[in-house]
Design an enzyme around this catalytic site. Structure first.
Site, PDB file in Angstrom:
ATOM      1  N   CYS A 139       2.183   3.454  11.974  1.00 43.28           N
ATOM      2  CA  CYS A 139       3.029   3.098  10.808  1.00 43.28           C
ATOM      3  C   CYS A 139       3.329   4.385   9.720  1.00 43.28           C
ATOM      4  O   CYS A 139       2.620   5.532   9.944  1.00 43.28           O
ATOM      5  CB  CYS A 139       2.436   1.829  10.190  1.00 43.28           C
ATOM      6  SG  CYS A 139       0.951   2.441   8.925  1.00 43.28           S
ATOM      7  N   HIS A 196       0.723  -1.208   0.088  1.00 43.68           N
ATOM      8  CA  HIS A 196       0.141  -0.044   0.114  1.00 43.68           C
ATOM      9  C   HIS A 196       0.712   1.104  -0.030  1.00 43.68           C
ATOM     10  O   HIS A 196       1.976   1.322   0.578  1.00 43.68           O
ATOM     11  CB  HIS A 196      -0.786  -0.044   1.317  1.00 43.68           C
ATOM     12  CG  HIS A 196      -0.139  -0.090   2.570  1.00 43.68           C
ATOM     13  ND1 HIS A 196       0.445  -1.041   3.063  1.00 43.68           N
ATOM     14  CD2 HIS A 196       0.034   1.133   3.163  1.00 43.68           C
ATOM     15  CE1 HIS A 196       0.843  -0.890   4.154  1.00 43.68           C
ATOM     16  NE2 HIS A 196       0.693   0.424   4.625  1.00 43.68           N
TER      17      HIS A 196
END
Length: 694
Positions: A213, A65
């Site tokens: 993240c 992603h």
């Protein structure tokens, strides 16, 4: 979420052997749907995110992603692999691959939807239904949230023949006679002694957690879901603050205060982590929060049972959190230095360009102005030029303190800022210059880390970061800078200045070659930043040698994007359509001294592009030094040509390096095209030579 994924974005027979092939196959579906404008540019962004941290998860899941400027709207593509694809998960290859594409400016609503998917991936029924369904339409509906896993499972089950359900299978449980159940319950109730008074059960163990993240789309929310699920299984109350791309809502202070322990599962700095000080803490990467949630909860409980309290000194610093446990001190040192440089560059750009504009408008005589009153006493356009010069000079004066302060921040977090800035200011005062700032930052960080190792009573912990650490560390750093290491650093700085002033002939050319190679090796990476920082540091105390270095560095940094723009123009057939489009933008990026404009080309073909641009950068750096070109501005590209000494020869140096790099790129790519254009003839198909006799 149904508008993000449709049946044509699903591949239930994904034929890919590597994660790169899988990403390309799924991304091509996004391109076909008009969701991604530049396939190669998007894949470069996916690869860059993958390089930060593998996206494979336990349970056979891969979630490549990224957020990318090449994505027009948030999109999901799903692929199912029969053989499995290695995405770096500890338990082996992934068979369920989700490619998540979010625009660079995705709004909170879209990112919240993507986070919901990340949480669903922790549901075994959800993943089991995806593995079982034979229909792309069903898979899309399941991922999009239009149907539940039970509905998808029902569609996948074979139809039961009519009447079969009515038949009672052999061995079925006998019907319990009416009243028998009551008798059994009655007997059980009689046999269990009831104490006269049941003591109140203690409340559950409470944990607060923070997950984050680098991208903030998937891992952040998957770790949160995993921790919450493990907490429910263990009878532990877990409340998670997700610091993701969709923003974050701070936990209620009362919840934090009542917590018995803390879990940090993150790969970027935890914001406002001081809220959690003084509690048993487990600090790990975000993937550990996904894969080892139960272990982390157990570890926090063990620490709490031992009365082990974790202070800020025991947690990784902002820079250490971005690295890997096996990294050595040299790698950490580089990251600390880059932390300072990254915060320094805006001051360099703003201050340097204001100074450059002042010189361009009013000439070099404006440097003699001593005050604002004197500036406006001139009464013409030079007054405004001198004002720009003074504002730029003040901005530039922060260069060394900011460098030192944020090196210390990279080492010790916010407590390092005060002694770092103080040490940097002292470096200016004692004329230790750029080297003094580097040493002051490292010294301040080390002093703060040492102070944080000292155990203090709980009543003093609240004032440590606000009063004690800034006070004590500033005194120590100031003492060492003024009385111990300041004078040797000032002498070393003066020696470096004298060396730069004395550069001429072969020595200057060699330095130009080295700087050119460094600027073009990693295209905005650490080596590039080292060369640029070396040049900018010389502008703090400008002299003829430092101005030559600045000119050579900027000229070499302009070469890579300009060369690739030229190559795509001259031999466009050697490049993909996306690369030709990037080539158009590279003209502007190169002219503006934005070396990163060459990154898409280097990411797609590093073995041909990087050596080519390094050769051109070395040529330009050498020629700039040989021509004696100088530059007073730290940035600006061709837009600061009026501030360049020997501007015509400077442009000649840039054009020469650009031509060399473009020629090498065309040559090397042409060789590849030639070799791939001639198919090999199988041995069985070879025929003996035919000789014609006349």
């Amino acid at each position: 979420m149904s508008d993000m994924i449709t049946a044509d974005l699903v591949d239930l027979d994904l034929a890919a052997a590597t994660k790169e092939e899988a990403a390309r196959s799924l991304a091509e579906r996004m391109v076909a749907r008009g969701r991604v404008a530049d396939l190669d540019g998007f894949l470069a962004d996916v690869a860059a995110r993958e390089a930060q941290m593998p996206t494979g998860l336990d349970g056979g899941i891969g979630i490549p992603h990224c957020r990318s400027a090449h994505v027009s709207e948030p999109t999901l593509a799903f692929g199912r692999s029969a053989s499995g694809i290695d995405f770096g998960a500890p338990d082996g290859p992934a068979d369920l691959i989700f490619l998540i594409a979010a625009p660079a400016g995705a709004d909170d609503a879209h990112l919240t939807i993507l986070s919901a998917l990340a949480r669903r991936l922790m549901d075994p029924d959800f993943t089991a239904a995806l593995r079982a369904t034979p229909s792309a339409t069903t898979a899309a509906a399941l991922v999009g949230g239009d149907i539940e896993p039970s509905e998808a499972a029902a569609e996948a089950e074979p139809e039961v023949p009519a009447g079969a359900e009515a038949e009672s299978p052999a061995g079925a449980e006998a019907e319990v006679p009416a009243g028998a159940e009551a008798e059994v319950l009655s007997e059980a109730a009689v046999s269990v002694p009831v104490p006269a008074e049941v003591p109140a059960a203690p409340g559950p163990f409470r944990i607060v957690a923070v997950t984050s993240c680098p991208t903030g789309i998937a891992h952040t929310y998957m770790a949160a879901e995993s921790l919450e699920k493990a907490g429910r299984a263990a009878g532990v109350e877990v409340v998670v603050e997700t610091q993701g791309s969709a923003g974050f809502t701070r936990l209620d202070p009362a919840v934090v205060e009542a917590a018995d322990g803390v879990v940090f599962a993150h790969d970027v700095p935890v914001r406002d982590k001081e809220r959690f000080a003084g509690k048993p803490t487990v600090d790990v990467g975000v993937k550990a929060g996904i894969n080892r949630a139960a272990e982390l909860i157990a570890e926090v409980r063990e620490k709490a049972a031992r009365g082990e309290v974790t202070d800020a000194a025991d947690r990784p610093t902002p820079v250490e959190r971005g690295g890997r446990p096996e990294e050595g001190y040299g790698t950490k040192l580089r990251k600390w230095l880059m932390s300072g440089v990254s915060y320094m560059i805006p001051f360099v750009a703003a201050g340097g360009l204001l100074i450059a504009l002042g010189f361009a408008i009013g000439g070099y005589e404006i440097a003699g102005a001593k005050s604002v009153a004197e500036v406006f006493a001139w009464g013409d356009h030079t007054s405004w030029a001198a004002l720009l010069f003074q504002i730029g000079g003040l901005a530039f004066s922060f260069l060394i303190p900011v460098l030192a302060g944020y090196i210390a921040y990279g080492m010790a977090d916010r407590p390092g800022l005060v002694p770092g800035f103080v040490g940097g200011a002292i470096a200016i005062t004692i004329k230790a210059g750029f080297l003094g700032g580097l040493v002051a930052g490292l010294l301040a960080g080390a002093v703060v880390l040492a102070i944080q190792k000292v155990r203090v009573p709980a009543v003093l912990r609240g004032i440590m970061p606000v009063v004690v650490i800034p006070l004590v560390s500033s005194v120590i750093v100031g003492f060492l800078m003024f009385l111990v290491i300041g004078e040797p650093l000032a002498r070393l700085q003066q020696a470096l200045t004298d060396w730069l002033n004395g550069l001429s002939g072969a020595n200057a050319v060699i330095l130009g070659i080295v700087l050119g190679l460094m600027m073009c090796f990693d295209l905005g990476g650490p080596l590039n930043k080292v060369a640029y920082t070396f040049a900018v540091g010389g502008l703090a105390n400008p002299n003829d040698g430092s101005l030559k270095v600045m000119a050579a560095v900027m000229a070499a940094g302009m070469v890579p994007p300009l060369a690739l723009a030229l190559a795509t123009t001259v031999r466009g057939k050697l490049f993909t359509k996306a690369e030709r489009e990037n080539g158009k933008a590279a003209w502007v990026l190169g002219a503006s001294f934005i070396t990163e404009g060459a990154i898409p080309f280097a990411a797609a073909d590093p073995l041909r592009v990087i050596p080519s641009v390094m050769a051109g950068g070395a040529v330009t750096g050498a020629l700039s030094m040989a021509f004696g070109c100088t530059l007073r501005a730290p940035h600006g590209g061709i837009f600061v040509v009026p501030l360049i000494g020997n501007p015509v020869l400077y442009l000649v140096a840039i054009l020469a390096g650009t031509a060399v790099s473009a020629g090498l790129v065309i040559l090397l790519k042409g060789m590849r095209k030639t070799s791939t254009a001639i198919p090999a003839v199988p041995a069985a198909a070879e025929k003996p030579p035919v000789v014609a006799v006349v």
